[in-house]
Enzyme design. Structure first.
Site, PDB file in Angstrom:
ATOM      1  N   ASP A   1     -28.419  23.716  -9.738  1.00 54.59           N
ATOM      2  CA  ASP A   1     -27.095  24.172 -10.123  1.00 54.59           C
ATOM      3  C   ASP A   1     -26.718  23.387 -11.382  1.00 54.59           C
ATOM      4  O   ASP A   1     -27.327  22.352 -11.684  1.00 54.59           O
ATOM      5  CB  ASP A   1     -26.120  23.894  -8.968  1.00 54.59           C
ATOM      6  CG  ASP A   1     -24.683  24.177  -9.331  1.00 54.59           C
ATOM      7  OD1 ASP A   1     -24.418  25.230  -9.925  1.00 54.59           O
ATOM      8  OD2 ASP A   1     -23.817  23.322  -9.033  1.00 54.59           O
TER       9      ASP A   1
ATOM     10  N   ASP B   1     -22.906  22.940 -12.890  1.00 59.68           N
ATOM     11  CA  ASP B   1     -21.640  22.217 -12.821  1.00 59.68           C
ATOM     12  C   ASP B   1     -21.602  21.250 -11.646  1.00 59.68           C
ATOM     13  O   ASP B   1     -21.828  21.632 -10.497  1.00 59.68           O
ATOM     14  CB  ASP B   1     -20.485  23.222 -12.691  1.00 59.68           C
ATOM     15  CG  ASP B   1     -20.366  24.098 -13.921  1.00 59.68           C
ATOM     16  OD1 ASP B   1     -19.917  23.590 -14.956  1.00 59.68           O
ATOM     17  OD2 ASP B   1     -20.747  25.283 -13.843  1.00 59.68           O
TER      18      ASP B   1
ATOM     19  N   ASP C   1     -24.154  21.044  -5.590  1.00 60.52           N
ATOM     20  CA  ASP C   1     -23.043  20.224  -5.096  1.00 60.52           C
ATOM     21  C   ASP C   1     -22.165  20.954  -4.099  1.00 60.52           C
ATOM     22  O   ASP C   1     -21.347  20.322  -3.427  1.00 60.52           O
ATOM     23  CB  ASP C   1     -22.154  19.780  -6.272  1.00 60.52           C
ATOM     24  CG  ASP C   1     -21.360  20.950  -6.854  1.00 60.52           C
ATOM     25  OD1 ASP C   1     -20.116  20.906  -6.796  1.00 60.52           O
ATOM     26  OD2 ASP C   1     -21.977  21.899  -7.356  1.00 60.52           O
TER      27      ASP C   1
END
Length: 451
Positions: free
Chosen positions: A16, A18, A312
């Protein structure tokens, strides 16, 4: 299942973007996100101007793992069995007696199996990442405002929040320079973004040189993705990744059928025709994990290439990658950064000054006084009994769906690729999968109840 996990055993390493590869300066980015929504609600939807003023104390309300009842305006923190541990109406915390009276010792009304709870609904919203948390504070303050000014007991403000998302974050917003968020990031990216440390850059090239296929899967649109990657990795970032997938619309990327979510090519950051399959490496938009895996089979010449995915968000990254694709998953859990000795990590530059308020607030990855630990909490004992500690629902999901959990990629970047991590497993202790250390609250306490 093997007791240990090693990157050396993986054929494909996915990321991922961000809050995973790209770490944000939370003390700056959180007020910016809050302001982007608050300005819209006040100026476009007529909400109270008080929403625009944020004090450092307000930020203590932010805690990952909370659910918002969209109709009642209540925020709740769940135990691993679905019962309510703490609750607030707006920002006003409910006393333990009020929680017991309101919710009892039974499952929250919307609690379902883990699979069911992973889907967002028109009835509730889960806050599980740092893009979400400023919105949680704003929604709580909206409930406060509507309760105080209008005496409301039922709420329908969510449609205005969604309109604010559309205004600030729609696909064309970056190019059109509209809203508050993208223009400000473009103006001063260094204020909001942490560049990747040299150790992480070297680690990425080490993976590449070891023959791993590197894949970037982000729900951000391609133009914003490019800005982030250039800032954190440098102008040659594209040489690192074999496949870049933007506007992935996770978790749908993992859960949807190929016919529902085909890959699309990009031209000048504009999506083009839908593709019947994914035939070669490159830069794509939308898509699905099934077609991606078919391409990975061709690229590796293996019938079942082993994939690990770093992310996250439990909702968008970890749960769907494990549940639908059976990939190994590494959860980036910044709560582990500020956990040791109760001190925030030095790398969060809180002293930077700017036009947004709140820079002196606690980092969002530290303990909330209002909500307590992200990992455990106590159930007030009945008469003649002591309080007992239980795992939170968020903590249970970490050990259920993550292979390991780490505070940042930097934490493992200098380890050899064949380092053997102890994975989360029913056969291991509850703290086994945290690297380099388990949360203090879990490692220090042996009185936890498994319910």
């Amino acid at each position: 299942m093997a007791q240990h996990f090693s990157l050396a055993a993986c054929d494909v390493v996915g990321f991922d973007l961000d809050h995973t590869l790209c770490r944000y300066n939370l003390a700056e980015s959180a007020p910016l996100i809050y302001n982007s929504f608050a300005q819209f609600l006040v100026k476009e939807k007529g909400y109270d101007k008080e929403l625009l003023t944020v004090t450092p104390d307000h930020w203590d309300f932010c805690c990952k793992g909370l659910a918002l009842d969209l109709e009642e305006g209540n925020f709740i923190k769940l135990a691993d069995d679905g019962t309510v541990l703490r609750a607030s109406h707006g920002t006003k915390m409910m006393a333990p007696e009020q929680v017991a009276e309101e919710f009892g010792r039974k499952e929250w009304k919307y609690f379902m199996s883990d699979v069911g709870m992973a889907c967002r609904s028109g009835k509730y919203y889960f806050y599980d990442n740092y893009f979400d948390l400023p919105g949680a504070l704003l929604c709580a303050r909206v409930v406060d405002s509507l309760t105080k000014n209008n005496g409301q007991k039922a709420f329908d403000f969510w449609k205005d929040i969604v309109a604010g998302i559309q205004h600030n974050y729609r696909m064309s917003a970056f190019k059109e320079n509209c809203g508050i968020y993208f223009p400000e990031i473009k103006r001063d990216p260094g204020r909001y973004l942490h560049s990747c440390p040299e150790s992480v850059k070297k680690w990425l090239w080490q993976l590449k040189n070891a023959g791993k296929i590197l894949v970037l899967i982000t729900s951000s649109h391609s133009d914003y993705c490019r800005l982030l990657c250039k800032h954190i990795l440098g102008n040659d970032f594209a040489d690192l990744f074999d496949i870049v997938i933007t506007n992935a619309l996770k978790p749908g990327f993992f859960s949807h059928l190929p016919s529902q979510r085909p890959f699309r090519t990009l031209e000048n950051d504009e999506e083009q025709e839908a593709l019947p399959s994914l035939d070669k490496p490159g830069w794509y938009s939308q898509g699905n994990a099934v077609h991606l895996y078919e391409l990975l089979k061709k690229m590796t010449s293996k019938p079942e290439p082993k994939v690990v995915y770093f992310g996250d968000s439990m909702h968008s990254d970890i749960f769907p990658a494990r549940h639908y694709s059976n990939w190994e998953t590494v959860l980036i859990l910044e709560e582990l950064r500020g956990d040791r000795n109760g001190k925030p990590e030095e790398s969060e530059p809180l002293e930077k000054k700017g036009k947004y308020e709140g820079q002196k607030a606690k980092p969002l990855n530290l303990l909330s006084k209002k909500w307590g630990s992200f990992f455990i909490d106590s159930i007030s004992g009945l008469k003649n009994t002591e309080d007992s500690l239980v795992y939170t629902w968020s903590c249970k999901r970490i050990s259920t769906y993550s292979t390991i959990a780490i505070p940042s990629i930097e934490a493992i970047a200098e380890l050899p690729l064949d380092y053997k991590f102890t994975r989360f497993s029913p056969n291991n202790s509850k703290t086994a999968g945290y690297y380099p250390n388990p949360p203090v609250v879990l490692s220090n306490d042996e009185t936890l109840t498994n319910k």
